[in-house]
Design an enzyme around this catalytic site. Structure first.
Site, PDB file in Angstrom:
ATOM      1  N   LYS A   1      39.442  50.221  26.825  1.00 23.44           N
ATOM      2  CA  LYS A   1      40.696  49.467  27.039  1.00 23.44           C
ATOM      3  C   LYS A   1      41.158  48.781  25.758  1.00 23.44           C
ATOM      4  O   LYS A   1      40.422  47.994  25.146  1.00 23.44           O
ATOM      5  CB  LYS A   1      40.484  48.448  28.148  1.00 23.44           C
ATOM      6  CG  LYS A   1      41.738  47.710  28.598  1.00 23.44           C
ATOM      7  CD  LYS A   1      41.402  46.796  29.787  1.00 23.44           C
ATOM      8  CE  LYS A   1      42.622  46.107  30.376  1.00 23.44           C
ATOM      9  NZ  LYS A   1      42.251  45.258  31.537  1.00 23.44           N
TER      10      LYS A   1
ATOM     11  N   CYS B   1      44.420  49.153  33.625  1.00 22.20           N
ATOM     12  CA  CYS B   1      45.105  47.956  34.125  1.00 22.20           C
ATOM     13  C   CYS B   1      46.182  47.422  33.187  1.00 22.20           C
ATOM     14  O   CYS B   1      47.207  48.039  33.021  1.00 22.20           O
ATOM     15  CB  CYS B   1      44.079  46.892  34.502  1.00 22.20           C
ATOM     16  SG  CYS B   1      44.750  45.751  35.746  1.00 22.20           S
TER      17      CYS B   1
ATOM     18  N   GLU C   1      39.218  49.831  37.907  1.00 22.80           N
ATOM     19  CA  GLU C   1      38.587  49.245  36.705  1.00 22.80           C
ATOM     20  C   GLU C   1      37.288  48.533  37.148  1.00 22.80           C
ATOM     21  O   GLU C   1      37.257  47.902  38.209  1.00 22.80           O
ATOM     22  CB  GLU C   1      39.589  48.225  36.137  1.00 22.80           C
ATOM     23  CG  GLU C   1      39.140  47.435  34.944  1.00 22.80           C
ATOM     24  CD  GLU C   1      40.235  46.410  34.522  1.00 22.80           C
ATOM     25  OE1 GLU C   1      41.161  46.119  35.316  1.00 22.80           O
ATOM     26  OE2 GLU C   1      40.152  45.912  33.383  1.00 22.80           O
TER      27      GLU C   1
ATOM     28  N   VAL D   1      45.981  41.499  39.216  1.00 20.27           N
ATOM     29  CA  VAL D   1      46.055  40.167  39.817  1.00 20.27           C
ATOM     30  C   VAL D   1      47.507  39.693  39.919  1.00 20.27           C
ATOM     31  O   VAL D   1      47.766  38.634  40.473  1.00 20.27           O
ATOM     32  CB  VAL D   1      45.208  39.141  39.021  1.00 20.27           C
ATOM     33  CG1 VAL D   1      43.723  39.458  39.152  1.00 20.27           C
ATOM     34  CG2 VAL D   1      45.609  39.103  37.546  1.00 20.27           C
ATOM     35  N   MET D   2      48.421  40.455  39.336  1.00 17.49           N
ATOM     36  CA  MET D   2      49.850  40.117  39.454  1.00 17.49           C
ATOM     37  C   MET D   2      50.531  41.203  40.287  1.00 17.49           C
ATOM     38  O   MET D   2      49.937  42.233  40.582  1.00 17.49           O
ATOM     39  CB  MET D   2      50.485  40.042  38.054  1.00 17.49           C
ATOM     40  CG  MET D   2      49.919  38.918  37.212  1.00 17.49           C
ATOM     41  SD  MET D   2      50.776  38.736  35.629  1.00 17.49           S
ATOM     42  CE  MET D   2      50.171  40.122  34.710  1.00 17.49           C
TER      43      MET D   2
HETATM   44  C1  ACM Z   1      43.778  43.434  34.178  1.00 18.05           C
HETATM   45  O1  ACM Z   1      44.032  44.022  33.130  1.00 18.05           O
HETATM   46  N1  ACM Z   1      42.626  43.599  34.799  1.00 18.05           N
HETATM   47  C2  ACM Z   1      44.775  42.545  34.793  1.00 18.05           C
END
Ligand code: ACM
Length: 268
Positions: free
Chosen positions: A109, A142, A38, A169-170
């Site tokens: 997105k 993501c 991304e 990030v998780m």
């Molecule tokens: C994300 O959607 N970049 C965590």
């Protein structure tokens, strides 16, 4: 066919450098379909909508899509990669699919994560599946993984391979994607980024671990947490088209939408 995930660390705002890095990694791979993270061209931690707009580009005429088209042609490869898209007054967290013959399509997105809601507009075109001639490609970005409906919708539309540019990030996605692949019987390529971005008093660490999963839920490739690397694996795409779990169960025709209530009620 050979499918791959490119894991890299973009530097915020350094589009020339990030495009060159991506280009070099694409040129070194022998995959037929590659997925980049991304926002691989800009980095992630924006501090204002204006800043995001200043780094966004039109699709397909912007420089990032043009670079991807050029390298796809030179290398004979299909590529999915994420970028900030400017469209009129709108700005979207998008991904493009390009082929050796040029631009194919984009995805904006739908499920924006955290402060993305401050910089981007939510995707307004829904999910699409693109037929490359060899396989059918669906794209999600993501945080879309957190909503099983994303991958289910793409799979019901006929996707064989879910291309999943990410800036995770998780730590939960990689495990969840095994189930997403299994329950839909599709391949999935999650291309994540690495590194830490600290801007405007905020700091986010991206967790790497890019992953390719198969229709049986198995992990076919998993990258390290910090490494720049391109993973690739050889697949038989036809194995994603058989939705029979056993002689009595079909993953798609056994669904009972009449009992799913809210889930199938259309509301935007
Ligand atoms: C994300 O959607 N970049 C965590």
């Amino acid at each position: 066919m050979k499918i791959g995930a490119i894991q890299l660390e973009p530097l915020f705002g350094e589009i020339d450098r990030n495009l060159e890095l991506a280009r070099n990694l694409i040129m070194k791979s022998d995959a037929d379909l590659l997925v980049l993270p991304e926002l691989f061209n800009t980095g992630y931690v924006f501090t204002s909508r204006e800043e995001a707009i200043s780094l966004s580009e039109e699709i397909p005429h912007g420089r990032t899509t043009r670079m991807l088209c050029d390298v796809a042609k030179e290398k004979g490869v299909f590529i999915v990669g994420g970028l900030a898209e400017k469209s009129g007054d709108g700005i979207f967290n998008s991904a493009v699919l390009v082929s050796p013959d040029g631009y194919v399509g984009r995805y904006r997105k739908v499920h924006l994560f955290f402060e993305e809601k401050l910089w981007f507009d939510p995707g307004d075109e829904g999910f699409s599946v693109y037929d490359t001639g060899v396989c059918k490609v669906g794209i999600m970005i993501c945080f879309d993984w957190f909503f099983p409906e994303s991958m289910r919708a793409l799979s019901l539309m006929g996707a064989d391979i879910i291309c999943h540019p990410a800036n995770l990030v998780m730590s939960f996605c990689q495990d969840a994607m095994k189930t997403r692949s299994l329950e839909n019987h599709v391949f999935a390529i999650t291309a994540n980024r690495t590194g830490t971005e600290s801007r405007g008093g905020k700091s986010l660490h991206f967790t790497g671990g890019s992953q390719i999963t198969g229709p049986d839920g198995r992990v076919l490739f998993r990258a390290g947490e910090d490494s720049e690397e391109t993973g690739r694996t050889e697949i038989d795409v036809k194995s994603a088209r058989d939705k029979e779990l056993n002689i009595h169960n079909n993953l798609f025709t056994d669904r009972m939408p009449g009992y799913y209530g809210e889930l199938v009620v259309k509301s935007l």
